[in-house]
Design a protein around this motif. Structure first.
Motif, mmCIF file in Angstrom:
data_model
loop_
_atom_site.group_PDB
_atom_site.id
_atom_site.type_symbol
_atom_site.label_atom_id
_atom_site.label_comp_id
_atom_site.label_asym_id
_atom_site.label_seq_id
_atom_site.Cartn_x
_atom_site.Cartn_y
_atom_site.Cartn_z
ATOM 1 N N GLU A 166 0.825 -1.212 0.000
ATOM 2 C CA GLU A 166 0.000 0.000 0.000
ATOM 3 C C GLU A 166 0.858 1.261 0.000
ATOM 4 O OE1 GLU A 166 -3.050 0.275 -0.456
ATOM 5 O OE2 GLU A 166 -3.981 -1.649 0.019
ATOM 6 N N SER A 167 2.069 1.175 0.542
ATOM 7 C CA SER A 167 2.958 2.347 0.571
ATOM 8 C C SER A 167 3.770 2.498 -0.705
ATOM 9 C CB SER A 167 3.911 2.240 1.770
ATOM 10 O OG SER A 167 4.785 1.132 1.616
ATOM 11 N N GLY A 168 3.640 1.537 -1.640
ATOM 12 C CA GLY A 168 4.352 1.621 -2.906
ATOM 13 C C GLY A 168 5.654 0.859 -2.956
ATOM 14 N N LEU A 169 6.054 0.196 -1.863
ATOM 15 C CA LEU A 169 7.267 -0.610 -1.865
ATOM 16 C C LEU A 169 7.043 -1.857 -2.718
ATOM 17 C CD1 LEU A 169 10.107 -0.580 -0.539
ATOM 18 C CD2 LEU A 169 9.169 -2.089 1.229
ATOM 19 N N VAL A 170 8.073 -2.252 -3.478
ATOM 20 C CA VAL A 170 7.939 -3.373 -4.411
ATOM 21 C C VAL A 170 8.967 -4.455 -4.083
ATOM 22 C CG1 VAL A 170 8.161 -4.095 -6.832
ATOM 23 C CG2 VAL A 170 7.026 -1.937 -6.267
ATOM 24 N N GLY A 171 8.502 -5.698 -4.070
ATOM 25 C CA GLY A 171 9.387 -6.843 -3.919
ATOM 26 C C GLY A 171 9.246 -7.764 -5.119
ATOM 27 N N TRP A 172 10.350 -8.411 -5.503
ATOM 28 C CA TRP A 172 10.371 -9.252 -6.695
ATOM 29 C C TRP A 172 10.752 -10.689 -6.351
ATOM 30 C CZ3 TRP A 172 9.024 -7.591 -11.580
ATOM 31 C CH2 TRP A 172 8.916 -6.206 -11.771
ATOM 32 N N VAL A 185 6.208 -16.196 -5.093
ATOM 33 C CA VAL A 185 5.582 -15.321 -4.100
ATOM 34 C C VAL A 185 6.478 -15.197 -2.869
ATOM 35 C CG1 VAL A 185 3.638 -15.118 -2.506
ATOM 36 C CG2 VAL A 185 3.233 -15.759 -4.892
ATOM 37 N N ASP A 186 7.026 -16.323 -2.422
ATOM 38 C CA ASP A 186 7.878 -16.324 -1.234
ATOM 39 C C ASP A 186 9.099 -15.427 -1.429
ATOM 40 O OD1 ASP A 186 8.721 -17.776 1.413
ATOM 41 O OD2 ASP A 186 10.454 -17.973 0.090
ATOM 42 N N LEU A 187 9.759 -15.564 -2.558
ATOM 43 C CA LEU A 187 10.941 -14.738 -2.820
ATOM 44 C C LEU A 187 10.584 -13.255 -2.815
ATOM 45 C CD1 LEU A 187 12.798 -16.744 -5.616
ATOM 46 C CD2 LEU A 187 13.188 -16.791 -3.163
ATOM 47 N N ALA A 188 9.433 -12.915 -3.396
ATOM 48 C CA ALA A 188 9.025 -11.504 -3.437
ATOM 49 C C ALA A 188 8.817 -10.956 -2.027
ATOM 50 C CB ALA A 188 7.753 -11.353 -4.266
ATOM 51 N N MET A 189 8.298 -11.767 -1.115
ATOM 52 C CA MET A 189 8.086 -11.297 0.256
ATOM 53 C C MET A 189 9.412 -11.112 0.991
ATOM 54 S SD MET A 189 4.536 -13.026 1.592
ATOM 55 C CE MET A 189 4.999 -14.757 1.368
ATOM 56 N N TRP A 190 10.376 -12.000 0.753
ATOM 57 C CA TRP A 190 11.702 -11.816 1.356
ATOM 58 C C TRP A 190 12.371 -10.546 0.815
ATOM 59 C CZ3 TRP A 190 13.735 -13.899 5.527
ATOM 60 C CH2 TRP A 190 13.256 -15.134 5.982
ATOM 61 N N ASP A 191 12.220 -10.317 -0.488
ATOM 62 C CA ASP A 191 12.789 -9.114 -1.094
ATOM 63 C C ASP A 191 12.148 -7.869 -0.493
ATOM 64 O OD1 ASP A 191 14.540 -7.884 -3.036
ATOM 65 O OD2 ASP A 191 12.780 -7.472 -4.271
#
Length: 446
Positions: free
Chosen positions: A112-118, A178-184
């Protein structure tokens, strides 16, 4: 005494005094502002990372348009292996390929704050399957959730189809992305590389190996020597066609080229029956520097790995075809492998592979990340986990960064030094995409 010129020295003195007063006035304000910013950053790092969107993006190289419903590359039904005598049988081990294209699925999670994980899924042949699992099954469950709850969310997604038996394959590959994106995301939120989130690194750089090839024996040996000259102490080659002495001669030639200061790993990609694998493995035993015999047995014959490992001096490597800790548990409990090679983008991501690595350590078994077709993110995620685990001995992908989906896709290249990969220090996985380059290999409208 020099005559006083009104305004001259007064201006100088007044200017100096004003500048001094400005410095003394500004300094405390700057310190306070910095302290306030530091407090705000710490506060932001403790706030929930509320997931707004989950987007799977299909990557393809070369980016030539081609229909997803076009026939894949796979031997025709009834094709034989082409071996001699009993070696000539139905080919059960050849996987599907997408006509020479390299494909993957990147997962982009935005808060929601605009932070992006890949993150990334291993998806070489039918990436829209992974895409649909993510958009239709995982994304609705993830929206509105706090991405910092990685373990809890992983279990929630794993449970979605677990009772129906979907605990491997596409389901776990999609979950890996999905898991990798959350760690990122978590790494970026707190400003730390993922390996720090995992407890810190055991080594700053991870030894690598790479696959070699060549249409002729001379070309194969030359490729092995080039890898060795770059600092790699091990190379990997295929051995799976069963054509008598031809393949063992190729392995012998590479073994000689690597010498006693190097090794050759042999990968059969699930080609052999047990007695065939034992025959091949005993030939490797005589060479003395075969690092491991990888995926020797037919994919559906995991139960025979303990017998193979018992029969050979050459280490047996397995795990690429296994996608969760329960499968690996059974392999380890029966002493079916001397080394395991799970794949971070196939076996549930960092969360599951960290558990697998710890499980292997409990059995005194080393592990090596399997790094297959995909992007530089695949490589970096594997590297972060590799350096953060005590029993990781070597990692695949020694030529990954030079390829069309490697360093050319990022603004800050990953570094190789004398056959090792240096773990990036940037937040998350340390991947700073070159948006234009990434857009060139993203399949539009998929």
């Amino acid at each position: 005494m020099r005559p006083h010129v009104p305004g001259s020295s007064d201006i100088t003195r007044r200017g100096w005094l004003a500048a001094a007063l400005a410095v003394t006035a500004v300094a405390p304000v700057s310190a306070k502002a910095q302290a306030a910013r530091d407090r705000q950053e710490r506060l932001d790092a403790t706030r929930p990372l509320v997931i707004r969107s989950v987007e799977p993006l299909i990557i393809r190289n070369p980016p030539t348009p081609i229909g997803f419903d076009e026939p894949l590359d796979l031997p025709s039904a009834g094709d034989m292996t082409g071996g001699v005598g009993l070696w000539n049988r139905l080919d059960h081990a050849s996987p599907t390929r997408f006509k020479g294209f390299e494909q993957a699925v990147l997962v982009k999670i935005t808060t929601e704050s605009g932070l992006v994980g890949w993150g990334e899924c291993h998806a070489p042949s039918a990436p829209r399957m992974h895409q649909r699992v993510i958009t239709d099954l995982f994304a609705p469950l993830l929206r509105g959730q706090d991405a910092r709850r990685i373990n809890a969310l992983w279990e929630r997604l794993f449970t979605t189809e677990r009772v129906r038996g979907y605990s491997t394959g596409v389901q776990l590959e999609a979950l890996a992305g999905v898991d990798l994106a959350m760690w990122d995301l978590l790494g970026k939120a707190v400003g730390l590389p993922v390996y720090q989130l995992l407890g810190g690194r055991y080594r700053a750089a991870q030894p690598l190996y790479r696959g070699i090839g060549g249409a002729t024996l001379d070309a194969l040996v030359a490729d092995a020597r080039a890898a060795k000259a770059s600092g790699m102490q091990m190379v990997k080659m295929g051995y799976r066609k069963g054509k008598g002495s031809e393949d063992i001669e190729r392995v012998s030639a590479v073994s000689e080229a690597m010498g006693r200061q190097g090794q050759v790993a042999v990968d059969s990609l699930g080609a052999f029956k047990l007695y065939e694998a034992i025959q091949a493995g005993r030939r490797f035993d005589r060479l003395g520097n075969v690092g491991w015999f990888e995926d020797a047995l037919l994919p559906d014959d995991q139960a025979s790995y303990p017998k193979l490992a018992e029969a050979l001096e050459t280490p047996v490597c397995a795990g690429e075809m296994l996608n969760n800790r329960f499968q690996i548990r059974d392999l380890l409990a029966t002493r079916g492998a001397d080394i395991i090679n799970p794949d971070v983008c196939r076996a549930g991501g960092i969360t599951e592979c960290q558990r697998i690595a710890a499980l292997a350590e409990a059995f005194n078994v080393p592990w090596s990340p399997h790094v297959s077709t995909g992007t530089i993110l695949y490589f970096s995620a594997s590297l972060h986990l590799a350096v953060a685990t005590p029993n990781c001995v070597i990692m695949e992908g020694g030529n990954k960064l030079n390829g069309p989906l490697g360093n050319v896709l990022v603004r800050t290249p990953l570094r190789l030094e004398q056959g090792t990969a240096v773990v990036p220090e940037g937040p998350g996985f340390g991947i700073d995409w070159n948006e234009e380059a990434l857009a060139n290999v993203t399949v539009a409208g998929a």
